[in-house]
Design a protein around this motif. Structure first.
Motif, PDB file in Angstrom:
ATOM      1  N   MET A   1      47.259  27.493  36.434  1.00  0.00           N
ATOM      2  CA  MET A   1      48.277  27.006  37.326  1.00  0.00           C
ATOM      3  C   MET A   1      48.556  28.083  38.390  1.00  0.00           C
ATOM      4  N   TYR A   2      48.733  27.646  39.619  1.00  0.00           N
ATOM      5  CA  TYR A   2      48.995  28.590  40.701  1.00  0.00           C
ATOM      6  C   TYR A   2      50.435  29.084  40.656  1.00  0.00           C
ATOM      7  N   VAL A   3      50.585  30.380  40.818  1.00  0.00           N
ATOM      8  CA  VAL A   3      51.898  31.006  40.923  1.00  0.00           C
ATOM      9  C   VAL A   3      52.217  31.200  42.398  1.00  0.00           C
ATOM     10  N   CYS A   4      51.238  31.680  43.142  1.00  0.00           N
ATOM     11  CA  CYS A   4      51.395  31.949  44.577  1.00  0.00           C
ATOM     12  C   CYS A   4      50.433  31.057  45.355  1.00  0.00           C
ATOM     13  N   SER A   5      50.988  30.062  46.009  1.00  0.00           N
ATOM     14  CA  SER A   5      50.158  29.141  46.793  1.00  0.00           C
ATOM     15  C   SER A   5      49.641  29.798  48.064  1.00  0.00           C
ATOM     16  N   CYS A   6      50.411  30.719  48.617  1.00  0.00           N
ATOM     17  CA  CYS A   6      50.010  31.363  49.875  1.00  0.00           C
ATOM     18  C   CYS A   6      48.685  32.112  49.733  1.00  0.00           C
ATOM     19  N   PHE A   7      48.492  32.772  48.585  1.00  0.00           N
ATOM     20  CA  PHE A   7      47.285  33.576  48.384  1.00  0.00           C
ATOM     21  C   PHE A   7      46.407  33.058  47.250  1.00  0.00           C
ATOM     22  N   GLY A   8      46.749  31.910  46.675  1.00  0.00           N
ATOM     23  CA  GLY A   8      45.926  31.312  45.628  1.00  0.00           C
ATOM     24  C   GLY A   8      45.874  32.134  44.351  1.00  0.00           C
ATOM     25  N   ILE A   9      46.995  32.736  43.972  1.00  0.00           N
ATOM     26  CA  ILE A   9      47.051  33.585  42.776  1.00  0.00           C
ATOM     27  C   ILE A   9      47.537  32.749  41.591  1.00  0.00           C
ATOM     28  N   THR A  10      46.795  32.813  40.509  1.00  0.00           N
ATOM     29  CA  THR A  10      47.133  32.030  39.324  1.00  0.00           C
ATOM     30  C   THR A  10      47.986  32.840  38.345  1.00  0.00           C
ATOM     31  N   GLU A  11      48.558  32.122  37.391  1.00  0.00           N
ATOM     32  CA  GLU A  11      49.344  32.767  36.341  1.00  0.00           C
ATOM     33  C   GLU A  11      48.470  33.737  35.552  1.00  0.00           C
ATOM     34  N   GLN A  12      47.226  33.348  35.298  1.00  0.00           N
ATOM     35  CA  GLN A  12      46.302  34.224  34.569  1.00  0.00           C
ATOM     36  C   GLN A  12      46.051  35.517  35.329  1.00  0.00           C
ATOM     37  N   GLN A  13      45.926  35.436  36.651  1.00  0.00           N
ATOM     38  CA  GLN A  13      45.713  36.645  37.449  1.00  0.00           C
ATOM     39  C   GLN A  13      46.930  37.562  37.387  1.00  0.00           C
ATOM     40  N   VAL A  14      48.122  36.987  37.446  1.00  0.00           N
ATOM     41  CA  VAL A  14      49.346  37.790  37.347  1.00  0.00           C
ATOM     42  C   VAL A  14      49.398  38.471  35.981  1.00  0.00           C
ATOM     43  N   LYS A  15      49.081  37.726  34.928  1.00  0.00           N
ATOM     44  CA  LYS A  15      49.084  38.304  33.577  1.00  0.00           C
ATOM     45  C   LYS A  15      48.061  39.425  33.457  1.00  0.00           C
ATOM     46  N   LYS A  16      46.901  39.264  34.085  1.00  0.00           N
ATOM     47  CA  LYS A  16      45.871  40.301  34.040  1.00  0.00           C
ATOM     48  C   LYS A  16      46.361  41.572  34.740  1.00  0.00           C
ATOM     49  N   HIS A  17      46.989  41.420  35.894  1.00  0.00           N
ATOM     50  CA  HIS A  17      47.532  42.589  36.595  1.00  0.00           C
ATOM     51  C   HIS A  17      48.623  43.254  35.763  1.00  0.00           C
ATOM     52  N   ALA A  18      49.428  42.439  35.063  1.00  0.00           N
ATOM     53  CA  ALA A  18      50.465  42.991  34.194  1.00  0.00           C
ATOM     54  C   ALA A  18      49.837  43.776  33.046  1.00  0.00           C
TER      55      ALA A  18
END
Length: 80
Positions: A1-18
């Protein structure tokens, strides 16, 4: 699921950065730009970060230096 529509960042990507150490929305923004355009995703990012453990936050809660560079500065202050 997208978290940031402006840059196409998904929840999984945010979790990976975390997992890689980003503990705040600002650190997530530095890693992938999420939250830096319209800002509507910042609260979602905060919610995602609030669900998981953050190693850096745990260190800060214990009063330990969060960044390796900071711990090196302590020695410089003592030498001066």
């Amino acid at each position: 699921m997208y978290v940031c529509s402006c840059f196409g960042i998904t929840e999984q990507q945010v979790k990976k950065h975390a997992e890689d150490g980003a503990c705040t929305p600002r650190q997530i923004a530095s890693a992938c730009k999420a939250g830096t355009d319209c800002g509507s995703c910042v609260r979602r990012i905060q919610a995602i970060l609030g669900r998981g453990a953050c190693p850096r936050r745990e260190l800060a809660d214990q009063g330990k230096p969060v960044l390796a560079e900071v711990s090196g500065l302590d020695a410089l202050d003592e030498a001066a």
